[in-house]
Design a protein around this motif. Structure first.
Motif, PDB file in Angstrom:
ATOM      1  N   THR A 122       0.952  -0.689   0.006  1.00  7.95           N
ATOM      2  CA  THR A 122       0.117  -0.026  -0.267  1.00  7.95           C
ATOM      3  C   THR A 122       0.949   0.764  -0.077  1.00  7.95           C
ATOM      4  OG1 THR A 122      -0.591  -0.181   2.424  1.00  7.95           O
ATOM      5  CG2 THR A 122      -2.198  -1.035   1.149  1.00  7.95           C
ATOM      6  N   HIS A 314     -12.166  -1.787  -5.482  1.00  8.47           N
ATOM      7  CA  HIS A 314     -11.056  -2.105  -4.609  1.00  8.47           C
ATOM      8  C   HIS A 314     -10.717  -3.389  -5.491  1.00  8.47           C
ATOM      9  CE1 HIS A 314     -12.448   0.729  -1.190  1.00  8.47           C
ATOM     10  NE2 HIS A 314     -13.080   0.088  -1.194  1.00  8.47           N
ATOM     11  N   THR A 317      -6.704  -4.043  -4.841  1.00 13.20           N
ATOM     12  CA  THR A 317      -6.167  -4.552  -3.375  1.00 13.20           C
ATOM     13  C   THR A 317      -6.954  -5.972  -3.319  1.00 13.20           C
ATOM     14  OG1 THR A 317      -6.624  -2.588  -2.534  1.00 13.20           O
ATOM     15  CG2 THR A 317      -6.577  -3.821  -0.786  1.00 13.20           C
ATOM     16  N   SER A 381     -12.094  -6.763  -0.546  1.00 13.06           N
ATOM     17  CA  SER A 381     -10.899  -7.087  -0.501  1.00 13.06           C
ATOM     18  C   SER A 381     -10.828  -9.278  -0.130  1.00 13.06           C
ATOM     19  CB  SER A 381      -9.383  -6.915  -0.151  1.00 13.06           C
ATOM     20  OG  SER A 381      -9.533  -5.892  -0.337  1.00 13.06           O
TER      21      SER A 381
END
Length: 410
Positions: A122, A314, A317, A381
């Motif tokens: 990240t 997302h 991710t 995720s």
């Protein structure tokens, strides 16, 4: 929507999906059901672009089920008891050391490695996810799911020793995973810190308390079953045992999975006499209960996609989490083997890594997260991880096993 309507719709949907899988897809049960459910969910979302009526109706139905509560408070005890009921205790005893290491130290290592690696990624990608939430996500997805593992192992040809280790690990690692989840969640919530003493207390309460309640009620159920021959009464005793475990474990705030697994091992390994017709029926009925609840669970997992329109936000991710989790799984299996057992077999490592499946329990835990700016990212995720695990790892596990066994033979 009333309870009878919810149950009726759910059973009809499960029946249709199961029939379609058997007639058309012909995939292993769990994989086929999740695949069809996801396809239907995607179709509903596409139709919803022009007609919101159908999408809203499905969303209303999904919301009325409350996946997290249904799984954790109702289905989990029955599924864990049924899984342990048919588990060979002698085989488990022979592999107790690797099972213990993977279900305790392995979960802790996986959580730490996953959290650390995800945090580094990240930072490299320049989006902010605090380290404590990376570790919290790790605690959610690190324990392997006993329900998904049991469903997939049926259709694989994993060597018996590894089969026992994988299944045993999945039955016992939920306690450690839950403790890590509660501890890290307490740290993430600045209003409630968690001291070392509280960690020890939580461990004793959840793990030891769960095992003790399972031992007491399991032994009681075993003694009652051995005194009678009437199948109806024997089955009622087993049902009452599981319900009693769920209620009592919940009252004392101990681990329901560990209580149910302990009781299932006692009853299944001591009460079943292959020459006794009533015992044979009991074993077959609990297998049927297990298969039925698995069908319902995997359909519910697939249909949860309708509730997650934010998946599109997302997906990067989610894909990163899949890769990071596989790396964490390799390290969490290899490290205890090298440091404590002084040996490492690459063929076994590949099978143990790929067979470490995640399932509905991870989604249920993610759904219990309190509202925060990171809840949707973790939940989305987690859904990616579970779907990849059940469908892709489940479909390719047989091939991985064949390659590993062939490589070992050479």
């Amino acid at each position: 929507m009333d309870l009878l309507t919810i149950i009726t719709i759910l059973i009809i949907v499960c029946t249709v999906f199961s029939y379609l899988n058997e007639r058309i897809l012909k995939l292993p049960g769990a994989i086929g059901l999740v695949t069809i459910s996801i396809m239907v969910s995607i179709l509903i979302l596409i139709i919803g672009k022009t007609d919101n009526g159908l999408t809203n109706s499905v969303k209303t139905f999904a919301q009325s089920i409350d996946f997290s509560k249904v799984l954790l408070n109702i289905m989990l005890g029955f599924l864990m008891f049924a899984g342990a009921f048919h588990f060979d205790y002698q085989k488990l005893k022979e592999q107790r050391l690797p099972v213990f290491l993977l279900s305790t130290l392995g979960v802790i290592i996986s959580t730490g490695v996953f959290g650390g690696l995800l945090y580094l990624v990240t930072l490299l990608l320049h989006f902010h996810l605090p380290i404590v939430y990376c570790l919290l996500f790790g605690a959610i997805v690190s324990p392997t799911d006993p329900i998904a593992v049991a469903a997939i192992l049926k259709s694989s040809k994993i060597p018996p020793r590894l089969n026992t280790i994988i299944a045993g690990e999945s039955l016992f690692n939920d306690g450690i995973g839950l403790i890590l989840f509660v501890i890290i969640l307490g740290i993430a919530d600045k209003s409630s810190g968690t001291s070392f003493g509280e960690v020890i207390h939580l461990f004793v309460q959840e793990v030891l308390g769960g095992i003790i309640i399972g031992l007491i009620l399991g032994y009681l159920g075993y003694k009652l079953i051995k005194t009678i021959d009437d199948f109806q009464t024997i089955f009622l005793i087993s049902i009452a045992l599981v319900l009693g475990i769920s209620v009592i474990a919940g009252k004392f705030h101990v681990s329901v999975p560990l209580s149910a697994v302990t009781a299932g091992l006692i009853v299944g390994n001591n009460s079943i006499d292959k020459k006794n017709i009533a015992d044979q029926f009991l074993s077959k009925v609990w297998q049927l209960v297990n298969d039925l609840l698995n069908t319902i669970l995997f359909v519910m997992i697939g249909l949860q996609m309708v509730m997650m329109p934010f998946l599109k936000e997302h997906w990067i991710t989610g894909l990163i989490s899949i890769v990071v989790l596989l790396i964490a799984r390799v390290i969490s299996v290899a490290l205890p083997a090298v440091v404590l057992l002084r040996r490492l077999n690459l063929s076994n490592l590949s099978i143990l890594t790929w067979a470490g499946l995640r399932g509905g329990i991870s989604i249920a835990m993610a759904l219990t997260l309190p509202e925060s700016r990171y809840r949707e990212l973790i939940l989305s995720s987690c859904y990616f991880v579970v779907i990849f695990s059940i469908i892709f790892q489940g479909l390719t596990l047989k091939k991985v096993v064949e390659i590993a066994v062939r490589h070992k033979a050479e």
